[in-house]
Design a protein around this motif. Sequence first.
Motif, PDB file in Angstrom:
ATOM      1  N   ARG A 143      12.024  -5.860   1.094  1.00  0.00           N
ATOM      2  CA  ARG A 143      11.827  -6.888   0.074  1.00  0.00           C
ATOM      3  C   ARG A 143      13.122  -7.650  -0.167  1.00  0.00           C
ATOM      4  O   ARG A 143      14.215  -7.111   0.015  1.00  0.00           O
ATOM      5  CB  ARG A 143      11.354  -6.261  -1.243  1.00  0.00           C
ATOM      6  CG  ARG A 143       9.967  -5.658  -1.179  1.00  0.00           C
ATOM      7  CD  ARG A 143       9.600  -5.017  -2.507  1.00  0.00           C
ATOM      8  NE  ARG A 143       8.225  -4.589  -2.546  1.00  0.00           N
ATOM      9  CZ  ARG A 143       7.762  -3.459  -2.028  1.00  0.00           C
ATOM     10  NH1 ARG A 143       8.611  -2.635  -1.444  1.00  0.00           N
ATOM     11  NH2 ARG A 143       6.484  -3.140  -2.100  1.00  0.00           N
TER      12      ARG A 143
ATOM     13  N   MET B 214       9.615  -6.192  -9.091  1.00  0.00           N
ATOM     14  CA  MET B 214       8.988  -4.880  -9.050  1.00  0.00           C
ATOM     15  C   MET B 214       9.561  -3.961 -10.125  1.00  0.00           C
ATOM     16  O   MET B 214       8.814  -3.240 -10.805  1.00  0.00           O
ATOM     17  CB  MET B 214       9.174  -4.252  -7.667  1.00  0.00           C
ATOM     18  CG  MET B 214       8.397  -2.961  -7.463  1.00  0.00           C
ATOM     19  SD  MET B 214       8.486  -2.328  -5.784  1.00  0.00           S
ATOM     20  CE  MET B 214      10.201  -1.870  -5.683  1.00  0.00           C
TER      21      MET B 214
ATOM     22  N   GLU C  72      12.082 -10.097  -5.147  1.00  0.00           N
ATOM     23  CA  GLU C  72      10.925  -9.199  -5.160  1.00  0.00           C
ATOM     24  C   GLU C  72      11.284  -7.846  -5.769  1.00  0.00           C
ATOM     25  O   GLU C  72      10.483  -7.246  -6.495  1.00  0.00           O
ATOM     26  CB  GLU C  72      10.395  -9.016  -3.744  1.00  0.00           C
ATOM     27  CG  GLU C  72       9.685 -10.240  -3.202  1.00  0.00           C
ATOM     28  CD  GLU C  72       9.241 -10.060  -1.762  1.00  0.00           C
ATOM     29  OE1 GLU C  72       8.361 -10.805  -1.330  1.00  0.00           O
ATOM     30  OE2 GLU C  72       9.790  -9.166  -1.077  1.00  0.00           O
ATOM     31  N   LYS C  73      12.493  -7.332  -5.471  1.00  0.00           N
ATOM     32  CA  LYS C  73      12.925  -6.056  -6.059  1.00  0.00           C
ATOM     33  C   LYS C  73      13.072  -6.164  -7.564  1.00  0.00           C
ATOM     34  O   LYS C  73      12.674  -5.253  -8.302  1.00  0.00           O
ATOM     35  CB  LYS C  73      14.250  -5.616  -5.425  1.00  0.00           C
ATOM     36  CG  LYS C  73      14.114  -5.121  -4.002  1.00  0.00           C
ATOM     37  CD  LYS C  73      15.458  -4.715  -3.446  1.00  0.00           C
ATOM     38  CE  LYS C  73      15.330  -4.228  -2.003  1.00  0.00           C
ATOM     39  NZ  LYS C  73      16.640  -3.852  -1.448  1.00  0.00           N
TER      40      LYS C  73
ATOM     41  N   LYS D 167      -7.472  -1.429   0.343  1.00  0.00           N
ATOM     42  CA  LYS D 167      -6.119  -1.204   0.850  1.00  0.00           C
ATOM     43  C   LYS D 167      -6.119  -0.664   2.274  1.00  0.00           C
ATOM     44  O   LYS D 167      -5.395  -1.141   3.136  1.00  0.00           O
ATOM     45  CB  LYS D 167      -5.369  -0.242  -0.076  1.00  0.00           C
ATOM     46  CG  LYS D 167      -5.133  -0.808  -1.465  1.00  0.00           C
ATOM     47  CD  LYS D 167      -4.395   0.177  -2.329  1.00  0.00           C
ATOM     48  CE  LYS D 167      -4.128  -0.391  -3.724  1.00  0.00           C
ATOM     49  NZ  LYS D 167      -3.421   0.573  -4.573  1.00  0.00           N
TER      50      LYS D 167
ATOM     51  N   ALA E 194      -1.814  -0.575   2.892  1.00  0.00           N
ATOM     52  CA  ALA E 194      -1.010  -0.402   1.680  1.00  0.00           C
ATOM     53  C   ALA E 194       0.343   0.226   1.976  1.00  0.00           C
ATOM     54  O   ALA E 194       1.354  -0.147   1.380  1.00  0.00           O
ATOM     55  CB  ALA E 194      -1.775   0.471   0.674  1.00  0.00           C
ATOM     56  N   VAL E 195       0.389   1.177   2.899  1.00  0.00           N
ATOM     57  CA  VAL E 195       1.651   1.872   3.189  1.00  0.00           C
ATOM     58  C   VAL E 195       2.665   0.901   3.786  1.00  0.00           C
ATOM     59  O   VAL E 195       3.843   0.892   3.411  1.00  0.00           O
ATOM     60  CB  VAL E 195       1.397   3.053   4.143  1.00  0.00           C
ATOM     61  CG1 VAL E 195       2.700   3.742   4.502  1.00  0.00           C
ATOM     62  CG2 VAL E 195       0.455   4.057   3.496  1.00  0.00           C
ATOM     63  N   GLN E 196       2.206   0.042   4.713  1.00  0.00           N
ATOM     64  CA  GLN E 196       3.121  -0.926   5.322  1.00  0.00           C
ATOM     65  C   GLN E 196       3.575  -1.967   4.305  1.00  0.00           C
ATOM     66  O   GLN E 196       4.723  -2.404   4.318  1.00  0.00           O
ATOM     67  CB  GLN E 196       2.433  -1.609   6.500  1.00  0.00           C
ATOM     68  CG  GLN E 196       2.185  -0.688   7.683  1.00  0.00           C
ATOM     69  CD  GLN E 196       1.544  -1.403   8.849  1.00  0.00           C
ATOM     70  OE1 GLN E 196       1.386  -2.616   8.826  1.00  0.00           O
ATOM     71  NE2 GLN E 196       1.139  -0.647   9.854  1.00  0.00           N
ATOM     72  N   ARG E 197       2.663  -2.360   3.410  1.00  0.00           N
ATOM     73  CA  ARG E 197       3.044  -3.332   2.385  1.00  0.00           C
ATOM     74  C   ARG E 197       4.077  -2.733   1.432  1.00  0.00           C
ATOM     75  O   ARG E 197       5.003  -3.407   0.995  1.00  0.00           O
ATOM     76  CB  ARG E 197       1.810  -3.772   1.579  1.00  0.00           C
ATOM     77  CG  ARG E 197       0.930  -4.758   2.291  1.00  0.00           C
ATOM     78  CD  ARG E 197       0.100  -5.546   1.296  1.00  0.00           C
ATOM     79  NE  ARG E 197      -0.653  -4.721   0.395  1.00  0.00           N
ATOM     80  CZ  ARG E 197      -1.865  -4.249   0.625  1.00  0.00           C
ATOM     81  NH1 ARG E 197      -2.471  -4.536   1.768  1.00  0.00           N
ATOM     82  NH2 ARG E 197      -2.489  -3.503  -0.251  1.00  0.00           N
ATOM     83  N   TYR E 198       3.908  -1.469   1.095  1.00  0.00           N
ATOM     84  CA  TYR E 198       4.825  -0.851   0.141  1.00  0.00           C
ATOM     85  C   TYR E 198       6.192  -0.608   0.758  1.00  0.00           C
ATOM     86  O   TYR E 198       7.214  -0.760   0.093  1.00  0.00           O
ATOM     87  CB  TYR E 198       4.231   0.468  -0.358  1.00  0.00           C
ATOM     88  CG  TYR E 198       5.036   1.106  -1.474  1.00  0.00           C
ATOM     89  CD1 TYR E 198       4.904   0.676  -2.775  1.00  0.00           C
ATOM     90  CD2 TYR E 198       5.941   2.125  -1.200  1.00  0.00           C
ATOM     91  CE1 TYR E 198       5.638   1.239  -3.797  1.00  0.00           C
ATOM     92  CE2 TYR E 198       6.682   2.702  -2.206  1.00  0.00           C
ATOM     93  CZ  TYR E 198       6.528   2.250  -3.505  1.00  0.00           C
ATOM     94  OH  TYR E 198       7.274   2.816  -4.514  1.00  0.00           O
ATOM     95  N   ASN E 199       6.237  -0.260   2.029  1.00  0.00           N
ATOM     96  CA  ASN E 199       7.500   0.108   2.678  1.00  0.00           C
ATOM     97  C   ASN E 199       8.207  -1.077   3.337  1.00  0.00           C
ATOM     98  O   ASN E 199       9.217  -0.867   4.013  1.00  0.00           O
ATOM     99  CB  ASN E 199       7.248   1.198   3.730  1.00  0.00           C
ATOM    100  CG  ASN E 199       6.851   2.504   3.091  1.00  0.00           C
ATOM    101  OD1 ASN E 199       7.179   2.766   1.943  1.00  0.00           O
ATOM    102  ND2 ASN E 199       6.128   3.326   3.815  1.00  0.00           N
ATOM    103  N   ARG E 200       7.678  -2.264   3.178  1.00  0.00           N
ATOM    104  CA  ARG E 200       8.316  -3.402   3.819  1.00  0.00           C
ATOM    105  C   ARG E 200       9.646  -3.736   3.132  1.00  0.00           C
ATOM    106  O   ARG E 200       9.874  -3.355   1.984  1.00  0.00           O
ATOM    107  CB  ARG E 200       7.391  -4.620   3.796  1.00  0.00           C
ATOM    108  CG  ARG E 200       7.310  -5.315   2.447  1.00  0.00           C
ATOM    109  CD  ARG E 200       6.402  -6.533   2.519  1.00  0.00           C
ATOM    110  NE  ARG E 200       6.492  -7.326   1.312  1.00  0.00           N
ATOM    111  CZ  ARG E 200       5.818  -7.112   0.195  1.00  0.00           C
ATOM    112  NH1 ARG E 200       4.990  -6.080   0.128  1.00  0.00           N
ATOM    113  NH2 ARG E 200       5.962  -7.885  -0.854  1.00  0.00           N
TER     114      ARG E 200
END
Length: 280
Positions: free
Chosen positions: A158, A166, A162-163, A86, A150-156
């Motif tokens: 959506r 999730m 996608e929501k 990550k 990982a932080v950028q992927r999580y905070n992008r």
Amino acid sequence: MASTVEVASASTPAAASLLSLDPKQQQEFQAKVQRVRKAAASKNETLTPGVIYVGHIHRGLYEPQLKEYFEQFGTVTRLRLSRSKKTGNSKGYGFVEFECDEVAKIVADTMNNYLFGERLLKCEFMPPEKVHEMLFKGSERKFRKPTHPAVQRYNRRRSIKEKVKMTRRLLKKERRLRRKLAEKGIDYDFPGFTAQPPIKKKYLSKSATKMDTSGNDEFPTPVCSPGLLKRRKSQTEEADEKEIILSLPPAGGKISATQKAKNAKSKKKITALKQQKCKT
């Protein structure tokens, strides 16, 4: 601590100054390595590689530094530093493969519990049956950090699909956790994701979407009808009539005839307005 191990070939003199051990251990180690090399050269046998596990590695050391350090002992064929997929940072442990397994055993015995970078290194020789065949897969390639941590992927941001995906995954994990607790007889209740009410979007009614009404129910915007426009026009005319203009006399003290006439008209207006107020 002053002397250094000179086991590597003459082509790497700079690497020999990196390691500093106790003089007695150093001499024993050097003698063992020379003995192994002479035995292998005399028998003309193919050397079997040996792998050691290295733990408690300092986070500032990566593949080039580790390879340069361990090449003081012998030829390092492959090296694998465990990294996070990550973030790309080091996990603090790795695996080093030497050309000869006897050298790997000596290195593991010598470097175990050695203070390096304010940490005690943990070195252990791994028998061949414990070495996985895919352990050094991709170790020859230069490591590149992931472009999307990982932080950028999580905070992008959506999309709606996608929501929804999730939230379904989170609810599925929560149901699985509750099932496991119930199977083990643990009576523990927690709110979790299911207790959170779904976010409902506020839709405006058809009457509220019209341009002639306001969003505030307390002060609705009136419809601009012709009667309302006439009333507004009459109010502005009355305001103009009620407006009183007072002009100061000139600096010389003399007042002209036209100025006297204007003052008389303004006085008449004031008296007329007062009389109307009294009648009402």
